[in-house]
Design a protein around this motif. Sequence first.
Motif, PDB file in Angstrom:
ATOM      1  N   ASN A 295      -1.270  -7.956  39.128  1.00 31.10           N
ATOM      2  CA  ASN A 295      -0.236  -6.920  39.051  1.00 31.10           C
ATOM      3  C   ASN A 295      -0.001  -6.495  37.598  1.00 31.10           C
ATOM      4  O   ASN A 295      -0.464  -7.145  36.670  1.00 31.10           O
ATOM      5  N   LYS A 296       0.702  -5.378  37.434  1.00 33.96           N
ATOM      6  CA  LYS A 296       1.029  -4.801  36.119  1.00 33.96           C
ATOM      7  C   LYS A 296      -0.222  -4.268  35.409  1.00 33.96           C
ATOM      8  O   LYS A 296      -0.289  -4.273  34.175  1.00 33.96           O
ATOM      9  N   TRP A 297      -1.209  -3.826  36.189  1.00 37.60           N
ATOM     10  CA  TRP A 297      -2.446  -3.314  35.614  1.00 37.60           C
ATOM     11  C   TRP A 297      -2.194  -2.052  34.794  1.00 37.60           C
ATOM     12  O   TRP A 297      -2.959  -1.730  33.881  1.00 37.60           O
ATOM     13  N   ASP A 298      -1.087  -1.365  35.090  1.00 38.26           N
ATOM     14  CA  ASP A 298      -0.745  -0.152  34.349  1.00 38.26           C
ATOM     15  C   ASP A 298      -0.348  -0.462  32.907  1.00 38.26           C
ATOM     16  O   ASP A 298      -0.366   0.431  32.052  1.00 38.26           O
ATOM     17  N   LEU A 299      -0.002  -1.720  32.620  1.00 39.02           N
ATOM     18  CA  LEU A 299       0.443  -2.088  31.276  1.00 39.02           C
ATOM     19  C   LEU A 299      -0.713  -2.536  30.373  1.00 39.02           C
ATOM     20  O   LEU A 299      -0.499  -2.822  29.193  1.00 39.02           O
ATOM     21  N   VAL A 300      -1.911  -2.604  30.932  1.00 40.28           N
ATOM     22  CA  VAL A 300      -3.072  -3.072  30.166  1.00 40.28           C
ATOM     23  C   VAL A 300      -3.812  -1.876  29.570  1.00 40.28           C
ATOM     24  O   VAL A 300      -4.122  -0.911  30.264  1.00 40.28           O
ATOM     25  N   GLN A 301      -4.086  -1.956  28.274  1.00 39.30           N
ATOM     26  CA  GLN A 301      -4.874  -0.899  27.634  1.00 39.30           C
ATOM     27  C   GLN A 301      -6.327  -1.032  28.064  1.00 39.30           C
ATOM     28  O   GLN A 301      -6.929  -2.102  27.959  1.00 39.30           O
TER      29      GLN A 301
END
Length: 440
Positions: A295-301
């Motif tokens: 989860n939180k893949w949107d926060l990974v550059q």
Amino acid sequence: MAKPVVAIVGRPNVGKSTFFNKLAGKRIAIVEDKPGVTRDRIYTEVEWLNHSFTLIDTGGLEPESKDIILSQMRNQAKIAIQTADVIVFMVDGRAGLVAADEEIGNLLRRTGKPVLLVVNKVDTSKLPDSFYDFYQLGLGDPFPISSTNALGLGDLLDEIIARFPEKQDEDYEEDTIKVAVIGKPNVGKSSIINTILGEERVIVSDIAGTTRDAIDTPFTHGEDKYVFIDTAGIRRKSRVNEDIEKYSVVRSLNAIERANVCMLMIDATEGVTEQDKKIAGYAHEEGKASVIVVNKWDLVQKETNTMNQYIKDIRKELAFMPYAPILFVSAVTKQRVNQILETIKFISNQHSMRVPTGRLNDVIGEAILLNQPPSDKGKRLKIFYVTQISVRPPKFVIFVNNRELTHFSYTRYIENKIREAFGFEGTPMSILYREKGEDI
């Protein structure tokens, strides 16, 4: 249903850890003749007369102590009491009844739960005069035992299992897929459930540990029935700040036991941690189908190979479960969230799959031709026959000439060939060896 939980409580130094170790069959809790040595609850699985239960050892209760460590132990024991189905209240037969025992007795009476008053350190058949003072606690007949000498333990175990709650059939239909949502606190378990459901069905909070117990959320998707079991996040011991989170491991283990599928949530911003490995290990050891949800893949550059590198890292860190599919999602942007249910349904079917015996033996026969079984001192392993004996997880028995000639590397080779032929994605697999004439 999850196993019943039995908590051992009492003031420090009455012999709780010695009792715990006797029932566990191994030395787990630290035993030292000094109050307060057992500072954290430890749990183990115990079986008696075909009844399995989870036993929790606790730090000693000191009702009026202002000492920080003793205060924390008191809170932990209270949490264990809340978690337990049966409470073993242990007192010291040598020391006799003391004020702290009375305080603890008052606390336990208010729980409304089955309480067994156990007088430890009664090392002979002659009861000490102080034994009868414990009737003042108003908790029924005391049970004399000696943990050190294992006296009276069998009778006590009989009494413990007699007080277990009656097993109740869960209200869910047999074809309902039960999914344990497991992981550390604050990885987004509740948020993912809400996103899948499209509504606020469970509390979502940025405060780690908001989900304090397992919460069942049944729902349907098309013609399929599911129930999400959202669990309190499991934290590393060194980072447990709230005492109430300390029993989340027991609750999460129980949720895993109840589930068909485990959805292991990992925080993309942290990667796989040691605690993630432990949680995944619970699911693997229980033989549950599993999907890894990052989860939180949107926060990974992102760069060109970011996802591939993440997959490599996860496979390396969770090498014991290479069968588990990996999904990269975001509860916030809903990225790939729609893939979670279809993956859960797929691996649940794989977990329950039974393969034809004839086809299975054809596959194993081809595997043997490609790679001969191991040999030792001139004797070669011969494989006569293979059959699948159960599902959830799939379990296979291979009949051989000599079980001593088997080797883990060849077992892994056989498992890989079975997976190549039939799939079994998302599920662990068990392979046993039997010699001719042995029972399956």
